[in-house]
Design an enzyme around this catalytic site. Structure first.
Site, mmCIF file in Angstrom:
data_model
loop_
_atom_site.group_PDB
_atom_site.id
_atom_site.type_symbol
_atom_site.label_atom_id
_atom_site.label_comp_id
_atom_site.label_asym_id
_atom_site.label_seq_id
_atom_site.Cartn_x
_atom_site.Cartn_y
_atom_site.Cartn_z
ATOM 1 N N LYS A 16 -14.069 16.301 -16.790
ATOM 2 C CA LYS A 16 -12.840 15.632 -16.370
ATOM 3 C C LYS A 16 -11.626 16.120 -17.163
ATOM 4 C CE LYS A 16 -14.539 11.528 -14.079
ATOM 5 N NZ LYS A 16 -14.519 10.060 -13.956
ATOM 6 N N LYS B 108 -22.586 18.221 -4.961
ATOM 7 C CA LYS B 108 -22.771 16.811 -4.626
ATOM 8 C C LYS B 108 -21.674 16.350 -3.653
ATOM 9 C CE LYS B 108 -22.642 12.437 -7.035
ATOM 10 N NZ LYS B 108 -22.425 11.739 -8.286
ATOM 11 N N LYS C 245 -16.018 12.249 -2.853
ATOM 12 C CA LYS C 245 -14.820 11.792 -2.154
ATOM 13 C C LYS C 245 -13.574 12.537 -2.613
ATOM 14 C CE LYS C 245 -15.264 7.908 -5.242
ATOM 15 N NZ LYS C 245 -15.767 6.537 -5.166
#
Ligand code: TRP
Length: 331
Positions: free
Chosen positions: A113, A195, A198
């Site tokens: 991140k 994966k 969204k």
């Protein structure tokens, strides 16, 4: 009785991957009379990445309605917003003082991140696993169903719990992470090696559980497979086909083996259409319930309030136990 705890962040849309990999599993755990289930919307975690206030608010309400619509029972389980129970942030602070900077620096998700949001590497992003440990430890959870990507965070929660227990005696229950067997990881429809996410810029790569049937069918029809023709389950060599089989297996409750036999001699096109249809069918009752619930804000808020109060009662007890052990003056 076993206490089960899990949480999901109310950001963006809820994908089919979230549903199959997490929420549907929670639903099954809730059905076991030996389980006491606590499910949270981890909305304190969500602001580690900058959110638009109006959108964030809307997503949080929408996710809450979705959890109820998907069958989580706010009378039987506790289904609440993390931000409504102050003890989470409080315990996170205490646990910070029992967590090493070096440990947080090694967290894979933090490193990922930080790269992805290099303009906003805030303290919350680094402290994310400690808040997550607080979530879990507050409720004396025995088991925490999560996706593979969260296992490292469960490990650190265990380490912190054991460290505290080593100093003060039996304060926390040491939690165990549990993975779902079939469907733990649903892959992107456009890149079956990644994966389903969204935050993928290509909306064709993921299904939102609130997508219309027509949209769902279109996305499945354009799912990426491979250049062969044989339908068999082989995630390594045929990730796209295997992903469709996994999704179909969950949606129809048939085993992958049975499905492979059923599709013997058929083409990829058939598999895509069948999977799309099965997903539409699976999501239909939930969508109806959602459309009804989302209009009833008063009910949702009442439910959230009541469930937060039940969560708080458990959380406060744990927090007090720990504070007392540390030596705080209790009033
Ligand atoms: N970090 C988890 C995720 O993104 C969500 C989460 C927050 C969580 N607190 C938790 C999961 C506690 C399990 C237990 O998936």
């Amino acid at each position: 009785m076993k206490t089960i705890y899990s949480a999901i962040q109310p950001s963006g849309v809820m994908t089919l991957g979230n549903y199959i990999g997490a929420v549907d599993n929670w639903h099954q755990m809730q059905a076991d009379p030996n389980n006491k289930c606590i499910f949270a919307l981890a909305d304190l975690h969500t602001i580690t990445v900058r959110q638009d206030p109006a959108k964030f608010h809307e997503n949080a309400m929408s996710f809450y309605a979705l959890l109820l619509a998907l069958g989580l029972d706010p009378k039987k389980s506790i289904v609440y917003f993390q931000s409504h129970v102050q003890q989470h942030a409080y315990l996170a602070w205490l646990l910070n003082c029992y967590t090493m900077v070096g440990e947080m620096n090694r967290m894979t998700q933090f490193k990922d991140k930080s790269q992805k949001h290099s303009d906003n590497i805030n303290m919350g992003l680094m402290d994310y696993p400690v808040l997550m440990a607080a979530d879990i430890l507050l409720y004396n959870a025995h088991e925490v169903p999560v996706g593979v990507d969260q296992l490292q965070h469960i490990e650190i929660a265990r380490d912190i719990a054991e460290r505290v227990n080593g100093i003060y005696g039996d304060i926390f229950t040491v939690p165990k992470g549990v993975l779902k067997k079939v469907g733990a990881k649903i892959m992107s429809l456009q890149d079956p090696l990644a994966k389903m996410s969204k935050s993928d810029p290509n909306p064709k790569s993921f299904i939102s559980v609130l997508d219309d049937d027509a949209v769902i069918m279109k996305k499945f029809k354009s799912a990426v497979t491979d250049s062969e023709t044989e339908i068999r389950f082989d995630p390594e060599n045929k990730p796209g086909v295997s992903n469709l089989l996994t999704i179909l297996s969950v949606a129809t409750k048939k085993s992958v083996d049975d499905l492979v036999k059923e599709f013997d001699g058929l083409m990829y096109g058939h598999l895509k259409v069948r999977t799309g249809e099965a997903v539409c069918e699976m999501l239909k009752p939930m969508k109806q319930e959602y459309n009804h619930l989302i209009k009833d804000e008063a009910y949702l808020l009442e439910c959230a309030r009541e469930n937060a109060a039940r969560a708080e009662a458990i959380a406060q007890e744990t927090l007090d136990r720990f504070k007392k052990a540390i030596g705080y003056v209790m009033i």
